[in-house]
Design a protein around this motif. Structure first.
Motif, PDB file in Angstrom:
ATOM      1  N   MET A   1       0.842  -1.178   0.000  1.00 29.75           N
ATOM      2  CA  MET A   1       0.000   0.000   0.000  1.00 29.75           C
ATOM      3  C   MET A   1       0.889   1.244   0.000  1.00 29.75           C
ATOM      4  O   MET A   1       1.916   1.286   0.648  1.00 29.75           O
ATOM      5  N   GLU A   2       0.458   2.244  -0.739  1.00 30.54           N
ATOM      6  CA  GLU A   2       1.204   3.487  -0.825  1.00 30.54           C
ATOM      7  C   GLU A   2       1.320   4.133   0.560  1.00 30.54           C
ATOM      8  O   GLU A   2       0.390   4.098   1.362  1.00 30.54           O
ATOM      9  N   PHE A   3       2.470   4.723   0.855  1.00 32.10           N
ATOM     10  CA  PHE A   3       2.779   5.301   2.161  1.00 32.10           C
ATOM     11  C   PHE A   3       1.721   6.323   2.611  1.00 32.10           C
ATOM     12  O   PHE A   3       1.188   6.232   3.710  1.00 32.10           O
ATOM     13  N   LYS A   4       1.423   7.301   1.750  1.00 32.53           N
ATOM     14  CA  LYS A   4       0.469   8.349   2.115  1.00 32.53           C
ATOM     15  C   LYS A   4      -0.914   7.756   2.397  1.00 32.53           C
ATOM     16  O   LYS A   4      -1.579   8.144   3.355  1.00 32.53           O
ATOM     17  N   LYS A   5      -1.344   6.825   1.575  1.00 36.48           N
ATOM     18  CA  LYS A   5      -2.661   6.190   1.756  1.00 36.48           C
ATOM     19  C   LYS A   5      -2.721   5.463   3.099  1.00 36.48           C
ATOM     20  O   LYS A   5      -3.729   5.507   3.795  1.00 36.48           O
ATOM     21  N   ARG A   6      -1.638   4.803   3.470  1.00 37.80           N
ATOM     22  CA  ARG A   6      -1.601   4.063   4.734  1.00 37.80           C
ATOM     23  C   ARG A   6      -1.674   5.024   5.920  1.00 37.80           C
ATOM     24  O   ARG A   6      -2.389   4.766   6.888  1.00 37.80           O
ATOM     25  N   ILE A   7      -0.959   6.142   5.848  1.00 38.43           N
ATOM     26  CA  ILE A   7      -1.004   7.157   6.906  1.00 38.43           C
ATOM     27  C   ILE A   7      -2.425   7.703   7.032  1.00 38.43           C
ATOM     28  O   ILE A   7      -2.979   7.810   8.134  1.00 38.43           O
ATOM     29  N   GLU A   8      -3.054   8.051   5.899  1.00 37.08           N
ATOM     30  CA  GLU A   8      -4.427   8.566   5.902  1.00 37.08           C
ATOM     31  C   GLU A   8      -5.390   7.551   6.513  1.00 37.08           C
ATOM     32  O   GLU A   8      -6.265   7.911   7.301  1.00 37.08           O
ATOM     33  N   GLU A   9      -5.215   6.295   6.139  1.00 40.57           N
ATOM     34  CA  GLU A   9      -6.082   5.228   6.649  1.00 40.57           C
ATOM     35  C   GLU A   9      -5.958   5.096   8.170  1.00 40.57           C
ATOM     36  O   GLU A   9      -6.963   5.031   8.884  1.00 40.57           O
ATOM     37  N   LEU A  10      -4.729   5.062   8.681  1.00 44.55           N
ATOM     38  CA  LEU A  10      -4.506   4.955  10.126  1.00 44.55           C
ATOM     39  C   LEU A  10      -5.051   6.169  10.868  1.00 44.55           C
ATOM     40  O   LEU A  10      -5.649   6.037  11.945  1.00 44.55           O
ATOM     41  N   LEU A  11      -4.873   7.336  10.286  1.00 40.40           N
ATOM     42  CA  LEU A  11      -5.363   8.567  10.909  1.00 40.40           C
ATOM     43  C   LEU A  11      -6.895   8.572  10.944  1.00 40.40           C
ATOM     44  O   LEU A  11      -7.502   8.915  11.961  1.00 40.40           O
ATOM     45  N   ASN A  12      -7.522   8.162   9.862  1.00 46.12           N
ATOM     46  CA  ASN A  12      -8.986   8.102   9.812  1.00 46.12           C
ATOM     47  C   ASN A  12      -9.535   7.084  10.799  1.00 46.12           C
ATOM     48  O   ASN A  12     -10.569   7.324  11.429  1.00 46.12           O
ATOM     49  N   GLU A  13      -8.852   5.947  10.947  1.00 47.36           N
ATOM     50  CA  GLU A  13      -9.279   4.946  11.933  1.00 47.36           C
ATOM     51  C   GLU A  13      -9.235   5.540  13.336  1.00 47.36           C
ATOM     52  O   GLU A  13     -10.143   5.330  14.134  1.00 47.36           O
ATOM     53  N   PHE A  14      -8.173   6.292  13.642  1.00 45.82           N
ATOM     54  CA  PHE A  14      -8.064   6.940  14.948  1.00 45.82           C
ATOM     55  C   PHE A  14      -9.183   7.962  15.146  1.00 45.82           C
ATOM     56  O   PHE A  14      -9.829   7.995  16.192  1.00 45.82           O
TER      57      PHE A  14
END
Length: 155
Positions: A1-14
């Motif tokens: 998974m692309e780095f930025k997408k993974r960061i966005e996903e983790l942030l949205n989960e939080f």
């Protein structure tokens, strides 16, 4: 998974677990320096920033992708961006720079999805005779007209 997408996903989960917090900005530099700016309906505490940081940091593998992470709250010097931020500041004095570069300052009184309403207070010359009178009027400003809006800090 692309780095930025993974960061966005983790942030949205939080953020789904903390409905009182919302994202103002997520910046990822070419050198993978990640900056997250949060705001909250009741402000943002140091613990909120730590929790958001851990939600990202503990779920990323630094062996796979090295990055730096900074999570912060939107300070008073940060412009208001979202309707939720404007809503949080109802009753405060704000300065709004419009797209035509003119400035307006007034008390934020109403917020909806399309516009804000300011109460402008000023003095103007009397229609008849000498002296000035106090004037109070409402001014509606659409978000599309706003270039920048800041809370006025009074000491």
């Amino acid at each position: 998974m692309e780095f930025k997408k993974r960061i966005e996903e983790l942030l949205n989960e939080f953020l789904e677990t903390r409905e009182d917090l919302f994202l103002i900005d997520l910046k990822i530099s070419a050198g993978d320096d990640v900056t997250v700016i949060l705001d909250g309906d009741n402000g943002v505490s140091l613990q909120d920033c730590l929790d958001a940081s851990r939600a990202i940091e503990f779920n990323m593998d630094r062996e796979e992708h090295d990055f730096s992470l900074q999570v912060m709250s939107a300070g008073l010097s940060e412009p208001l961006v979202t309707p939720r931020q404007f809503n949080k500041n109802i009753g405060r004095e704000i300065e709004v720079m419009l797209e035509d570069s003119s400035k307006t300052e007034g008390e934020l009184s109403k917020v909806d999805d399309e516009k804000i309403t300011l109460i402008l207070r000023y003095r103007k010359p009397k229609d008849v005779g000498k002296g000035k009178v106090d004037v109070e009027e409402e001014k509606e400003i659409a978000y599309s007209e706003i270039k920048k809006a800041l809370v006025v800090i009074k000491f």
